[in-house]
Motif scaffolding. Sequence first.
Motif, mmCIF file in Angstrom:
data_model
loop_
_atom_site.group_PDB
_atom_site.id
_atom_site.type_symbol
_atom_site.label_atom_id
_atom_site.label_comp_id
_atom_site.label_asym_id
_atom_site.label_seq_id
_atom_site.Cartn_x
_atom_site.Cartn_y
_atom_site.Cartn_z
ATOM 1 N N PRO A 1 -0.357 23.956 4.338
ATOM 2 C CA PRO A 1 -0.362 22.530 3.660
ATOM 3 C C PRO A 1 -1.128 22.606 2.239
ATOM 4 O O PRO A 1 -1.002 21.761 1.487
ATOM 5 C CB PRO A 1 -1.323 22.039 4.621
ATOM 6 C CG PRO A 1 -1.152 22.447 6.061
ATOM 7 C CD PRO A 1 -0.886 23.933 5.548
ATOM 8 N N SER A 2 -1.887 23.720 2.096
ATOM 9 C CA SER A 2 -2.840 23.658 0.834
ATOM 10 C C SER A 2 -1.919 24.110 -0.313
ATOM 11 O O SER A 2 -2.162 23.997 -1.560
ATOM 12 C CB SER A 2 -3.859 24.949 0.937
ATOM 13 O OG SER A 2 -3.288 26.280 0.974
ATOM 14 N N SER B 1 3.091 24.932 -4.676
ATOM 15 C CA SER B 1 2.704 26.298 -5.308
ATOM 16 C C SER B 1 2.319 27.138 -4.313
ATOM 17 O O SER B 1 1.302 27.393 -3.776
ATOM 18 C CB SER B 1 1.383 25.743 -6.097
ATOM 19 O OG SER B 1 1.410 24.603 -7.142
ATOM 20 N N PRO B 2 3.263 28.003 -3.899
ATOM 21 C CA PRO B 2 2.905 28.945 -2.815
ATOM 22 C C PRO B 2 2.116 30.144 -3.434
ATOM 23 O O PRO B 2 2.155 30.274 -4.392
ATOM 24 C CB PRO B 2 4.439 29.501 -2.538
ATOM 25 C CG PRO B 2 5.207 29.197 -3.764
ATOM 26 C CD PRO B 2 4.754 27.996 -4.325
ATOM 27 N N ALA B 3 1.307 30.482 -2.610
ATOM 28 C CA ALA B 3 0.573 31.701 -2.732
ATOM 29 C C ALA B 3 1.533 32.860 -3.379
ATOM 30 O O ALA B 3 2.595 33.086 -2.964
ATOM 31 C CB ALA B 3 -0.253 32.065 -1.617
ATOM 32 N N GLU B 4 0.463 33.878 -3.991
ATOM 33 C CA GLU B 4 1.216 35.162 -4.738
ATOM 34 C C GLU B 4 1.898 35.743 -3.640
ATOM 35 O O GLU B 4 2.940 36.538 -3.649
ATOM 36 C CB GLU B 4 0.517 35.787 -5.441
ATOM 37 C CG GLU B 4 0.277 35.259 -6.900
ATOM 38 C CD GLU B 4 -0.278 35.902 -7.767
ATOM 39 O OE1 GLU B 4 -0.661 37.123 -7.457
ATOM 40 O OE2 GLU B 4 -0.696 35.555 -8.941
ATOM 41 N N ASP B 5 0.969 35.747 -2.526
ATOM 42 C CA ASP B 5 1.508 36.570 -1.319
ATOM 43 C C ASP B 5 2.490 36.064 -0.155
ATOM 44 O O ASP B 5 2.383 36.502 0.901
ATOM 45 C CB ASP B 5 0.177 37.372 -0.540
ATOM 46 C CG ASP B 5 -0.762 36.311 -0.193
ATOM 47 O OD1 ASP B 5 -0.516 35.032 -0.294
ATOM 48 O OD2 ASP B 5 -1.760 36.631 0.675
ATOM 49 N N ALA B 6 2.739 34.743 -0.548
ATOM 50 C CA ALA B 6 3.689 34.034 0.533
ATOM 51 C C ALA B 6 4.694 35.017 0.770
ATOM 52 O O ALA B 6 5.521 35.592 -0.138
ATOM 53 C CB ALA B 6 4.189 32.788 -0.137
ATOM 54 N N PRO C 1 0.788 -1.146 0.015
ATOM 55 C CA PRO C 1 -0.131 -0.072 0.010
ATOM 56 C C PRO C 1 0.980 1.091 -0.138
ATOM 57 O O PRO C 1 2.023 1.373 0.396
ATOM 58 C CB PRO C 1 -0.835 -0.290 1.325
ATOM 59 C CG PRO C 1 0.023 -1.072 2.156
ATOM 60 C CD PRO C 1 0.493 -2.052 1.090
ATOM 61 N N LEU C 2 0.463 2.296 -0.667
ATOM 62 C CA LEU C 2 0.982 3.579 -0.700
ATOM 63 C C LEU C 2 0.129 4.651 -0.503
ATOM 64 O O LEU C 2 -0.809 4.858 -1.445
ATOM 65 C CB LEU C 2 1.674 3.773 -2.173
ATOM 66 C CG LEU C 2 2.507 5.031 -2.486
ATOM 67 C CD1 LEU C 2 3.467 5.336 -1.450
ATOM 68 C CD2 LEU C 2 2.789 5.139 -3.958
ATOM 69 N N SER C 3 0.168 5.498 0.522
ATOM 70 C CA SER C 3 -0.766 6.552 0.847
ATOM 71 C C SER C 3 0.011 7.473 1.451
ATOM 72 O O SER C 3 -0.263 8.009 2.646
ATOM 73 C CB SER C 3 -1.770 6.014 2.075
ATOM 74 O OG SER C 3 -1.189 5.454 3.138
ATOM 75 N N PRO C 4 0.696 8.468 0.638
ATOM 76 C CA PRO C 4 1.284 9.539 0.995
ATOM 77 C C PRO C 4 0.563 10.737 1.659
ATOM 78 O O PRO C 4 -0.382 10.979 0.956
ATOM 79 C CB PRO C 4 2.068 10.137 -0.148
ATOM 80 C CG PRO C 4 1.572 9.640 -1.303
ATOM 81 C CD PRO C 4 0.810 8.249 -0.674
ATOM 82 N N GLU C 5 1.056 11.491 2.918
ATOM 83 C CA GLU C 5 0.390 12.615 3.020
ATOM 84 C C GLU C 5 1.184 13.278 4.049
ATOM 85 O O GLU C 5 2.385 12.904 4.591
ATOM 86 C CB GLU C 5 -0.806 12.132 4.325
ATOM 87 C CG GLU C 5 -0.247 11.267 5.417
ATOM 88 C CD GLU C 5 -1.475 10.899 6.241
ATOM 89 O OE1 GLU C 5 -1.323 10.577 7.410
ATOM 90 O OE2 GLU C 5 -2.664 11.141 5.883
ATOM 91 N N LEU C 6 1.142 14.590 4.224
ATOM 92 C CA LEU C 6 1.893 15.456 4.682
ATOM 93 C C LEU C 6 1.851 15.118 6.277
ATOM 94 O O LEU C 6 0.964 14.921 6.844
ATOM 95 C CB LEU C 6 1.444 16.822 4.847
ATOM 96 C CG LEU C 6 1.953 17.637 3.293
ATOM 97 C CD1 LEU C 6 1.426 19.213 3.289
ATOM 98 C CD2 LEU C 6 3.384 17.613 3.319
#
Length: 454
Positions: free
Chosen positions: A242-243, A266-271, A219-224
């Motif tokens: 996390p988003s 994909s960091p936000a533009e205001d990161a 089984p393979l179930s990656p998560e942060l």
Amino acid sequence: MRKEVLIAALVVLSTLPVAAAHSQSNSLDAPNVDTGAAAQTTDVASSSASGSGSSAADDAEWNYTKLYVDADNGYLDLKPGESETFTVTVGNEEESAVTVNPHLYVPPTTRDKLDESWVEIDGETEIAPGEESEFTVTVSVPDDAEIARYNGMIAFTDERITYPGRPPRPVHAAHVGVEVWKEPTVEIVSDNYVRGQVEAGDSVTSQIVVKNTGDSAVPLSPELKRERGHCAGSGCPLTLDPSWIDIDAPSEIAPGETATVTVTMSPAEDAERGRYDTRIDLGLKDPARADDSSHWQEVDLNYVVWKQPSEPFETTVDVSERADNLTLTLSPQSSYRSNADSDGESASFDVEFVSPDGETIEAERVRVSDGGHVNLGRSRRGATRDGEYAIRDGGSEYVYRLDDPEAGEWNVRITPHNAISFRYEFVREESSESVTAGGAATTNDSTATSESAA
């Protein structure tokens, strides 16, 4: 060699402080811990340890056989189907022969108990006074044994020591521990440390490759992983949203196959610009690894987020009357080697020279150079390209030049594109000597830019 010395002792419990008795109890009967037979020399009846102070208890005496035990190595690493032998020496300090009864004893509090059928003990059952006898202990792990650490004790007499609230333990014994393991069948082929740099509002992708050499699907179930903050100070990474992370992976890895886990940041533009760290638990279950071992299938993620500046970087350079030309060399740099895939765009610069009298000159690039470093002794993890030659890319250099510059202080404006940081260097070739000045600039470091002359 670990020695466990067993000493016969005459103990009058009324003279033993209650606190000391409790302290010894805690140290002797901790589960899965080899406390050493030297400490196990007194059989304390629970009625005597109560501290009642009765005269019968005060006058009680206990005699123990004067034996000592010396074990060479009772800690074994074995695969199912393997066996190994170690030796235990038992010495007799009695004035008469002593009959021993070597056998496996497993404390009832042990989590993974060593099975009696795994252990064979060979040796004489009688030890002459003042003599030593060697016992050969062979541990054979069956083919169907589960992965675990098994514990027990090789006891040579039936004499026991007891403490309040604890099961009895052998007085004359050597510890034996067996770590049963198997060759792993699931392996992370790529690095366990993913690094990348990405502009705020953009994205960067990396891949984690996992191989299954076993006979069954995994089984393979990656998560942060959600971790509590453990770092304080200016050098600590920022908190990653996390988003920003998207993980794409199959639900299992077929036997004999590989699978790819794709991670997109994909960091936000205001990161906020800076370093972001996190970790991915791949959720792998290797039949050849213990269930409580999970660190091997965790992957660290480390990203640097940067922003394209709205204004050019400005600096000044002094030019003497003897200068024949002014050369600017720009070297885009990464804060570290990246193993994530960016959009592939090369760095570039817009450069303007402003003369002492205010005239703006758009400089043209006159040279581009690329370099690298080859090291035949570098490991795979230290190279940006692998093969027979371990290669670490050295980056590029962009050169801009002005001929016959006006003497005085020049202002230089540099606008970087697709460059998280860069180094700059000015060279003035003069009729009688050459003068060099330089510095560095970055688009992700929150500290002030500095310039130094050389």
